[in-house]
Design a protein around this motif. Structure first.
Motif, PDB file in Angstrom:
ATOM      1  N   SER A 345       6.035 -30.773 -36.408  1.00 37.82           N
ATOM      2  CA  SER A 345       6.517 -29.686 -35.548  1.00 37.82           C
ATOM      3  C   SER A 345       7.376 -28.712 -36.341  1.00 37.82           C
ATOM      4  O   SER A 345       8.275 -29.131 -37.069  1.00 37.82           O
ATOM      5  CB  SER A 345       7.336 -30.271 -34.394  1.00 37.82           C
ATOM      6  OG  SER A 345       7.894 -29.246 -33.620  1.00 37.82           O
ATOM      7  N   GLN A 346       7.076 -27.446 -36.213  1.00 41.17           N
ATOM      8  CA  GLN A 346       7.918 -26.433 -36.855  1.00 41.17           C
ATOM      9  C   GLN A 346       9.294 -26.424 -36.189  1.00 41.17           C
ATOM     10  O   GLN A 346      10.307 -26.559 -36.841  1.00 41.17           O
ATOM     11  CB  GLN A 346       7.233 -25.061 -36.721  1.00 41.17           C
ATOM     12  CG  GLN A 346       7.887 -23.927 -37.495  1.00 41.17           C
ATOM     13  CD  GLN A 346       9.174 -23.400 -36.888  1.00 41.17           C
ATOM     14  OE1 GLN A 346      10.212 -23.339 -37.574  1.00 41.17           O
ATOM     15  NE2 GLN A 346       9.161 -23.063 -35.629  1.00 41.17           N
ATOM     16  N   SER A 347       9.290 -26.261 -34.879  1.00 40.47           N
ATOM     17  CA  SER A 347      10.556 -26.075 -34.156  1.00 40.47           C
ATOM     18  C   SER A 347      11.325 -27.374 -33.977  1.00 40.47           C
ATOM     19  O   SER A 347      12.542 -27.363 -33.836  1.00 40.47           O
ATOM     20  CB  SER A 347      10.272 -25.498 -32.773  1.00 40.47           C
ATOM     21  OG  SER A 347       9.496 -26.424 -32.020  1.00 40.47           O
ATOM     22  N   THR A 350       9.316 -28.972 -29.528  1.00 38.71           N
ATOM     23  CA  THR A 350       8.154 -28.894 -28.653  1.00 38.71           C
ATOM     24  C   THR A 350       8.153 -30.098 -27.701  1.00 38.71           C
ATOM     25  O   THR A 350       8.122 -31.248 -28.143  1.00 38.71           O
ATOM     26  CB  THR A 350       6.873 -28.853 -29.506  1.00 38.71           C
ATOM     27  OG1 THR A 350       6.981 -27.722 -30.358  1.00 38.71           O
ATOM     28  CG2 THR A 350       5.627 -28.737 -28.657  1.00 38.71           C
ATOM     29  N   SER A 398       2.237 -19.002 -36.267  1.00 32.31           N
ATOM     30  CA  SER A 398       2.771 -19.789 -37.376  1.00 32.31           C
ATOM     31  C   SER A 398       1.916 -19.625 -38.633  1.00 32.31           C
ATOM     32  O   SER A 398       0.699 -19.735 -38.573  1.00 32.31           O
ATOM     33  CB  SER A 398       2.774 -21.248 -36.927  1.00 32.31           C
ATOM     34  OG  SER A 398       3.358 -22.039 -37.913  1.00 32.31           O
ATOM     35  N   LYS A 484      -5.367 -18.649 -35.001  1.00 31.35           N
ATOM     36  CA  LYS A 484      -4.574 -17.496 -35.447  1.00 31.35           C
ATOM     37  C   LYS A 484      -5.150 -16.206 -34.873  1.00 31.35           C
ATOM     38  O   LYS A 484      -4.434 -15.369 -34.349  1.00 31.35           O
ATOM     39  CB  LYS A 484      -4.598 -17.479 -36.972  1.00 31.35           C
ATOM     40  CG  LYS A 484      -3.395 -17.064 -37.671  1.00 31.35           C
ATOM     41  CD  LYS A 484      -2.261 -18.063 -37.766  1.00 31.35           C
ATOM     42  CE  LYS A 484      -1.923 -18.777 -36.496  1.00 31.35           C
ATOM     43  NZ  LYS A 484      -1.057 -19.896 -36.575  1.00 31.35           N
ATOM     44  N   GLU A 487      -4.691 -15.973 -30.931  1.00 28.33           N
ATOM     45  CA  GLU A 487      -3.365 -15.784 -30.345  1.00 28.33           C
ATOM     46  C   GLU A 487      -2.802 -14.387 -30.556  1.00 28.33           C
ATOM     47  O   GLU A 487      -2.041 -13.907 -29.726  1.00 28.33           O
ATOM     48  CB  GLU A 487      -2.373 -16.870 -30.768  1.00 28.33           C
ATOM     49  CG  GLU A 487      -1.978 -16.910 -32.218  1.00 28.33           C
ATOM     50  CD  GLU A 487      -0.958 -18.025 -32.491  1.00 28.33           C
ATOM     51  OE1 GLU A 487      -0.921 -18.494 -33.620  1.00 28.33           O
ATOM     52  OE2 GLU A 487      -0.195 -18.409 -31.589  1.00 28.33           O
TER      53      GLU A 487
HETATM   54  O1  M6R Z   1       7.141 -25.876 -33.083  1.00 27.60           O
HETATM   55  P1  M6R Z   1       5.828 -26.620 -33.125  1.00 27.60           P
HETATM   56  O2  M6R Z   1       5.249 -26.674 -34.500  1.00 27.60           O
HETATM   57  O3  M6R Z   1       5.917 -27.983 -32.521  1.00 27.60           O
HETATM   58  O4  M6R Z   1       4.850 -25.760 -32.240  1.00 27.60           O
HETATM   59  C1  M6R Z   1       3.547 -26.189 -31.967  1.00 27.60           C
HETATM   60  C2  M6R Z   1       2.691 -25.072 -31.437  1.00 27.60           C
HETATM   61  O5  M6R Z   1       3.228 -24.576 -30.246  1.00 27.60           O
HETATM   62  C3  M6R Z   1       2.588 -23.916 -32.441  1.00 27.60           C
HETATM   63  O6  M6R Z   1       2.089 -24.357 -33.664  1.00 27.60           O
HETATM   64  C4  M6R Z   1       1.665 -22.808 -31.892  1.00 27.60           C
HETATM   65  O7  M6R Z   1       0.362 -23.274 -31.804  1.00 27.60           O
HETATM   66  C5  M6R Z   1       1.757 -21.572 -32.785  1.00 27.60           C
HETATM   67  N1  M6R Z   1       2.068 -20.418 -32.003  1.00 27.60           N
HETATM   68  C6  M6R Z   1       0.499 -21.254 -33.478  1.00 27.60           C
HETATM   69  O8  M6R Z   1       0.629 -20.129 -34.284  1.00 27.60           O
END
Ligand code: M6R
Length: 607
Positions: A345-347, A350, A398, A484, A487
């Protein structure tokens, strides 16, 4: 998702709130508002629309002047976007801003209605304001603590009480919240970029904790109102990292930051030319003992997991399941002791990924989080943790976060394969040498493919729908390319395993339909070329992405985008670059809001 901010200090509060909210715009929103104490009275300004609309409204109707207040950008969940449904919401003495969802709001609303409380909005948030007001007898802390017990769901709240004009309260359960501390000023915010222009110092606030911000500083309490102490954190990046730095959009800036992000992520994990993930508590012995691996994530992060699956299975010969986090929880997954569940997860906030991780822990699996945002919920609750070092990713789409997720997937696969005895030390060392070449090759790719991707973007703007095709790693990668594009350009697209086309989907091909074919895997090249011919002969407009050494006739595709060559297993890290750029330039050509695509939020903190 919604953004919340709050301020107590010497500056003009309205300006601080709006400016801090601007740094949270990336989260996605449809309305904005602030509440500020002016001459000891709460003055609210709010509107449907963007922060610019709020500023325009305040220019017309008067901006609240004061030094204490709360602010909000709303991403509608309960009740459509409108002025009335915008935050802040007030119930008598109490005004609140809220990020998250109050799950039992209907039941609470009925109870309040029976007590003759009247509501003016459709939101779950107004219920909290009214509930706090109902139980308020002059002690804010006691009231917050009582109401906290009554509400279920996930939330971060900023709260002000009309008779406490020098104080902002904050409460957190599940939804992200930090408390910033500057010189004689304190802040609440959903994310660090909101406060970076004022301070790099902040506290993390845990679930069910309450913060009280006043001119004397900040105090923290647990849910039973016991005071607690916290360790001050310092952001390791500054405003520049959260600004566009001369680029027209965050997305293109972040695409260009990828070489540096990869270096920051891999170099500290390479020791004596070998992968070294010991910092996150992974030992060779533990790796040897894992029977199955599950990768659970959403969106782009899940796509990084798809590449990870191919690489781990190929090198380490361990079975890997990749699960969409929102499905994982509800399909009674067959996992338990001896299994490793990797959450990407980036954030780190999630909601679906977080609840999947908690389920995995409950079932007895070990959890490893691969997370970008420091101190986020997933980072804090996983058994083991690897931070990716992409720096702040602001664009909703992302890019650099995906790239560093891939970097960690490779490091992990190399270390696992070595621990399992499936590759030798010298093979592992070779993989690491190749991985270290990637940043330079990504930079080279970036400098070579822009024109072709711009051209592809101008071709795609008239398309209603298109296909991405690939085989093996190229298929895993094409899923990300397709997401990509969808979205940010709003053009429908699907990614297909090229070999699957003949089993149905090829019937969609009509004259001029664009097909983006990714062909970077030598062993699969011949088969891929056959698939390309199949679609081309049915009228498709083919854009082929392949490496510079790939020998194909010029007429095989309408456009050929050649990228540098690197060890084949690492090709997704280069091939993703043109796919990101194609999406970017298509969205740009369509005049879309590239960084803040419609309906989307950066951090999806509700299920
Ligand atoms: O923060 P996260 O990586 O957990 O988020 C997961 C997805 O919501 C995120 O990768 C989403 O698909 C992006 N907007 C794609 O560009």
């Amino acid at each position: 998702m919604c953004g919340i901010v709050g301020y107590v200090g010497h500056r003009d509060c309205s300006d601080v709130l709006v400016s801090a909210l601007t740094r949270l715009e990336y989260r996605g929103y449809d309305s904005a508002g602030i509440a500020v104490f002016e001459d000891d009275k709460i003055k609210v300004a709010k509107t449907q629309g963007r922060l610019a609309d709020l500023s325009a409204k305040m220019r017309e109707e008067g901006k609240p002047h004061g030094h204490v207040g709360i602010g909000h950008t709303r991403w509608a969940t309960h009740g459509k976007p409108s002025d009335i449904n915008s935050h802040p919401h007030t119930g008598g003495n109490v005004t609140v801003v809220h990020n998250g969802i109050i799950e039992n709001y209907i039941e609470l609303k009925e109870m309040l209605k029976r007590k003759n409380v009247e509501f003016c909005s459709d939101t779950d948030t107004e219920v909290v304001a009214q509930l706090l007001n109902l139980y308020y007898k002059g002690d804010p802390l006691e009231t917050i603590s009582k109401v906290e017990d009554m509400v279920t769901g996930s939330f971060a709240l900023g709260i002000i009480f009309a008779d406490h004009p020098d104080t902002v309260y904050a409460l957190r359960r599940e939804s992200p919240l930090i408390i910033g501390v500057g010189k004689d000023e304190t802040f609440i915010a959903s994310d660090v970029p909101a406060i970076l222009q004022y301070t790099k110092k902040y506290y993390l606030i845990n679930h069910n904790e309450i913060a009280k911000l006043s001119f004397d500083g900040v105090e923290f309490y647990d849910r039973y109102m016991n005071p607690i102490t916290k360790e001050l954190q310092e952001a390791d990046w500054d405003m520049d990292a959260a600004e566009k730095g001369g680029f027209p959009h965050f997305m293109i800036k972040e695409i260009n930051e990828q070489p540096e992000s990869i270096k920051r992520t891999i170099l500290p994990r390479i020791y004596n030319g070998m992968p070294d993930l010991s910092e996150c508590g992974i030992t060779a012995e533990a790796l040897r003992n894992f029977k199955n691996i599950h990768i659970v994530a959403c969106g782009t992060a899940m796509h990084a997991g798809m590449v990870g699956k191919y690489v781990i299975e190929k090198l380490a010969k361990v079975p890997v399941n990749v699960d969409i986090a929102s499905e994982f929880k509800y399909r009674e997954p067959l996992i338990g002791e001896g299994d490793l569940v990797i959450i990407i997860s980036q954030s780190g906030e999630t909601a679906d990924s977080k609840s999947a991780m908690l389920l995995a822990k409950k079932l007895g699996a070990k959890t490893l989080a691969i997370v970008n945002a420091k101190g986020s919920s997933i980072a804090r609750e996983a058994d083991m943790l690897i931070y990716t070092h992409a720096g702040p990713e602001i664009a909703v789409a992302s890019t650099k976060a995906y790239m560093v997720q891939l970097s960690v997937m490779y490091l992990f696969a190399f270390e696992l394969a070595l621990a399992k005895g499936k590759i030798t030390e010298s093979e592992c060392a070779k993989y690491i040498t190749d991985l270290q070449e990637v940043p330079e090759k990504v930079a080279e790719t970036l400098s070579h493919v822009v024109d072709e991707c711009q051209h592809a973007g101008s071709t795609l703007i008239t398309a209603d729908s298109l296909l991405y095709i690939g085989r093996g790693l190229d298929y895993a990668l094409s899923m990300e390319g397709s997401l990509k594009l969808k979205e940010i350009s709003y053009i429908h697209s699907e990614s297909y395993a090229a070999g699957e086309l003949k089993h149905g989907t090829i019937s969609l091909i009509t004259e001029g339909m664009p097909v983006i074919a990714v062909a970077t895997q030598n062993a699969l090249l011949e088969k891929m070329i056959s698939n390309v011919k199949e679609v081309k002969s049915r009228g498709a407009y083919v854009i082929l992405v392949c490496d510079e050494e790939c020998v194909v006739g010029a007429d095989i595709a309408d456009d050929i985008i050649k990228i540098p060559k690197i060890s084949e297993i690492l090709m997704p890290m280069l091939a993703v670059v043109p796919l990101q750029l194609i999406a970017y330039y298509t969205a740009l050509a369509k005049g879309n809001d590239v960084d803040k695509p419609r309906n989307l939020a950066k951090s999806v903190t509700v299920e």
